[in-house]
Design a protein around this motif. Structure first.
Motif, short mmCIF file in Angstrom:
data_model
loop_
_atom_site.label_atom_id
_atom_site.label_comp_id
_atom_site.label_asym_id
_atom_site.label_seq_id
_atom_site.Cartn_x
_atom_site.Cartn_y
_atom_site.Cartn_z
N LYS A 30 0.84 -1.18 0.00
CA LYS A 30 0.00 0.00 0.00
C LYS A 30 0.88 1.24 0.00
N TYR A 31 0.58 2.16 -0.90
CA TYR A 31 1.35 3.38 -0.97
C TYR A 31 0.43 4.55 -0.62
N SER A 32 0.99 5.47 0.15
CA SER A 32 0.22 6.61 0.61
C SER A 32 -0.19 7.47 -0.57
N THR A 33 -1.49 7.67 -0.74
CA THR A 33 -1.99 8.37 -1.91
C THR A 33 -2.99 9.45 -1.53
N ALA A 34 -3.27 10.32 -2.49
CA ALA A 34 -4.28 11.36 -2.34
C ALA A 34 -5.37 11.10 -3.37
N PRO A 35 -6.49 11.88 -3.38
CA PRO A 35 -7.51 11.71 -4.41
C PRO A 35 -6.90 11.83 -5.80
N ALA A 36 -7.53 11.21 -6.78
CA ALA A 36 -6.96 11.15 -8.12
C ALA A 36 -6.69 12.52 -8.71
N GLU A 37 -7.62 13.46 -8.55
CA GLU A 37 -7.44 14.80 -9.10
C GLU A 37 -8.04 15.84 -8.16
N ARG A 38 -7.51 17.06 -8.26
CA ARG A 38 -8.00 18.18 -7.47
C ARG A 38 -7.60 19.45 -8.19
N ARG A 39 -8.42 20.49 -8.10
CA ARG A 39 -8.09 21.74 -8.77
C ARG A 39 -6.83 22.35 -8.15
N ARG A 40 -5.96 22.88 -8.99
CA ARG A 40 -4.73 23.50 -8.49
C ARG A 40 -5.08 24.72 -7.65
N PHE A 41 -4.55 24.78 -6.44
CA PHE A 41 -4.91 25.83 -5.49
C PHE A 41 -3.75 26.76 -5.16
N TYR A 42 -2.63 26.65 -5.86
CA TYR A 42 -1.44 27.44 -5.57
C TYR A 42 -0.89 28.00 -6.88
N LYS A 43 -0.05 29.02 -6.76
CA LYS A 43 0.58 29.61 -7.93
C LYS A 43 2.04 29.24 -8.03
N ASP A 110 4.73 8.60 5.91
CA ASP A 110 3.56 8.11 6.65
C ASP A 110 3.68 6.64 7.03
N ASN A 111 4.42 5.87 6.21
CA ASN A 111 4.56 4.43 6.43
C ASN A 111 3.20 3.81 6.75
N PRO A 112 2.26 3.87 5.80
CA PRO A 112 0.87 3.45 6.07
C PRO A 112 0.72 2.00 6.51
N THR A 113 1.65 1.14 6.12
CA THR A 113 1.56 -0.26 6.54
C THR A 113 2.32 -0.53 7.83
N ASN A 193 18.87 2.36 3.22
CA ASN A 193 18.08 2.97 4.29
C ASN A 193 16.59 2.79 4.02
N PHE A 194 15.76 3.20 4.95
CA PHE A 194 14.32 2.98 4.85
C PHE A 194 13.73 3.63 3.60
N TRP A 195 14.17 4.85 3.31
CA TRP A 195 13.65 5.56 2.13
C TRP A 195 14.03 4.82 0.84
N SER A 196 15.27 4.43 0.73
CA SER A 196 15.72 3.74 -0.48
C SER A 196 15.00 2.41 -0.66
N LEU A 197 14.78 1.71 0.45
CA LEU A 197 14.03 0.44 0.38
C LEU A 197 12.61 0.68 -0.11
N THR A 198 12.02 1.79 0.29
CA THR A 198 10.67 2.13 -0.19
C THR A 198 10.66 2.24 -1.71
N GLY A 199 11.66 2.92 -2.26
CA GLY A 199 11.74 3.06 -3.71
C GLY A 199 12.07 1.76 -4.40
N LEU A 200 12.98 0.99 -3.83
CA LEU A 200 13.37 -0.28 -4.44
C LEU A 200 12.21 -1.26 -4.45
N GLU A 201 11.48 -1.32 -3.36
CA GLU A 201 10.33 -2.23 -3.31
C GLU A 201 9.28 -1.80 -4.34
N TYR A 202 9.14 -0.51 -4.54
CA TYR A 202 8.20 0.00 -5.53
C TYR A 202 8.60 -0.47 -6.94
N VAL A 203 9.89 -0.37 -7.26
CA VAL A 203 10.37 -0.83 -8.56
C VAL A 203 10.12 -2.33 -8.73
#
Length: 282
Positions: A30-43, A110-113, A193-203
């Motif tokens: 499981k990867y931490s995600t947001a809603p699929a789309e949202r109107r851009r609220f920043y410049k 967030d490490n959701p799992t 490290n933990f971050w790199s493992l996150t990316g490697l597992e994703y690949v």
């Protein structure tokens, strides 16, 4: 390399690929995600250095936060620029499903799992037991030859590179991976490290292959080569039966994008160097 695939241009899913995606593993990443789309609220998008040397992403004057509500911080400037570029590239609507670097950072933060490094390594090694390049067919002869010609060189490379034995099998159970091989890869993965493992597992989850993933990370394979090798069987089926061309192109480009983002994430989080140039503002 990949000479047997030079004329392949369409896509479908073979029965084995469909089954392997849903049934090979007893867990779901499981990867931490947001809603699929949202109107851009920043410049404007900018980066700044926070306490402890971490870097933050600013949307106008607001600091970016994770879906879990944490302050969004990354360990180095290079990664911050990559994330900020994703946010800056969005137009009227924010297409979160295209923001792979942001998603990977959210996952690491967030490490959701709620897994630790040992659990992540064990999950990655499960893919070694069912690695794409280890599963061979007995027929048709054209596909048998294609797998041998394209997969064997990569398999031999990783066995030599890490001094391990992996092998291949036409059995539905796959090859029996020696415990010594698992131990070698466990020790190697533990060096990340933990971050790199996150990316490697994703690949690894994208390619369904530890062998191909390590080929990319070790710069033995390009992303394009690894993606094509991971789709060898379905590409062969398409050559024989055909499919909707635009669907093939979409699937291929999406897989390349996710795999590229994951491999870049591994390299950026494995290095402590900073980038001196600043993100250009519109």
């Amino acid at each position: 390399m990949l000479r047997g695939l030079s004329r392949l241009s369409r896509s479908t899913l073979s029965l084995r690929e469909v089954c392997s995606r849903g049934q090979r593993f007893g867990f779901a990443l499981k990867y931490s995600t947001a809603p699929a789309e949202r109107r851009r609220f920043y410049k404007d998008v900018s980066i700044s250095q926070g306490d402890g040397g971490v870097f933050e992403i600013n949307l106008d004057r607001r600091k970016l936060k994770t879906p879990g509500g944490k302050l969004f911080t990354v360990p180095n400037e290079a990664l911050a620029i990559a994330v900020a570029t994703e946010w800056d590239a969005q137009r009227d609507s924010l297409k979160f499903y295209t923001m792979h670097m942001t998603t990977l950072c959210n996952t690491a933060l967030d490490n959701p799992t709620q897994r630790d490094k040992d659990q992540m390594i064990s999950a990655a090694l499960k893919f070694l037991e069912t690695d794409t390049v280890c599963y061979r067919v007995e027929e048709p002869i054209g596909l048998v030859d294609l797998q041998k010609n394209e997969w064997d060189p990569v398999l031999h490379w990783i066995e030599d590179r890490y001094n391990v034995t992996i092998g291949s099998s036409s059995s539905i159970l796959g090859p029996v991976i020696p415990e010594a091989t698992k131990d070698t890869f466990r020790q190697h993965l533990n060096s990340y490290n933990f971050w790199s493992l996150t990316g490697l597992e994703y690949v690894i989850t994208q390619l369904k292959s530890v062998v191909l993933s390590m080929g990319i990370i070790d710069r033995h394979l390009s992303v394009e080569q690894a993606v094509l090798l991971s789709r060898l069987e379905e590409e062969y089926q398409i050559q024989s039966w055909g499919n909707v061309e635009w669907a093939h192109d979409y699937d291929m480009y999406e897989l390349r994008a996710r795999t590229s983002a994951g491999s870049l994430f591994v390299h950026l989080t494995s290095e402590s160097s900073t980038v001196k140039r600043k993100l250009m503002q519109d």
